[in-house]
Write an enzyme that holds these catalytic residues in place. Sequence first.
Site, PDB file in Angstrom:
ATOM      1  N   GLY A  57     -16.686  17.165  32.276  1.00  0.00           N
ATOM      2  CA  GLY A  57     -17.319  17.478  31.001  1.00  0.00           C
ATOM      3  C   GLY A  57     -16.472  18.332  30.079  1.00  0.00           C
ATOM      4  N   HIS A  58     -15.338  18.851  30.554  1.00  0.00           N
ATOM      5  CA  HIS A  58     -14.514  19.788  29.766  1.00  0.00           C
ATOM      6  C   HIS A  58     -13.054  19.380  29.856  1.00  0.00           C
ATOM      7  CE1 HIS A  58     -12.871  23.706  28.389  1.00  0.00           C
ATOM      8  NE2 HIS A  58     -14.049  23.820  27.807  1.00  0.00           N
ATOM      9  N   PHE A  59     -12.598  18.500  29.264  1.00  0.00           N
ATOM     10  CA  PHE A  59     -13.184  17.471  28.427  1.00  0.00           C
ATOM     11  C   PHE A  59     -12.796  16.124  29.045  1.00  0.00           C
ATOM     12  CE2 PHE A  59     -12.351  21.110  25.668  1.00  0.00           C
ATOM     13  CZ  PHE A  59     -13.600  21.333  25.140  1.00  0.00           C
TER      14      PHE A  59
END
Length: 150
Positions: A57-59
């Site tokens: 999610g990052h990223f």
Amino acid sequence: MTDETTLAPLPWGRDVIESILPHRDPFVWVSRVVAIEPGQSITAELDVPADLDIFRGHFPDHPVLPGVIIMEALAQAASIAMLQAPDLRGHIGFLAGIDGAKFRRQVAPGETVTLTGRIVKSSRRLVVAEVEASVAGEVCATATQKYVLA
């Protein structure tokens, strides 16, 4: 913390780190301690796994270790140094402040981050450390961190 840890040869691995810090998976952000002056300074390392779940999610298209995780890794490393001072063994350090944090370079999956900390003030209640994270000699982040002891 037992006296055995003070006699353990460097580098210290996960077993020694977990005998000092209260943190456990998935929130231990120090892989090994390579140099330490108890109560004064530390050099530690964090191996950043390429498959770390946080990168999903990052990223997704540009994975980067979050700055807050770098700050936490620095706090854990500095805590190891401070909690090795004979009068502070057995305490827990709680991060109470971060002053002047600067992020200069991103940390990517698969890199090893060198974590350094120098204790600049220490009392039975408050510890202040100057900390720096780097990869291959290139500074990633710096800050002054404060910890309250319990």
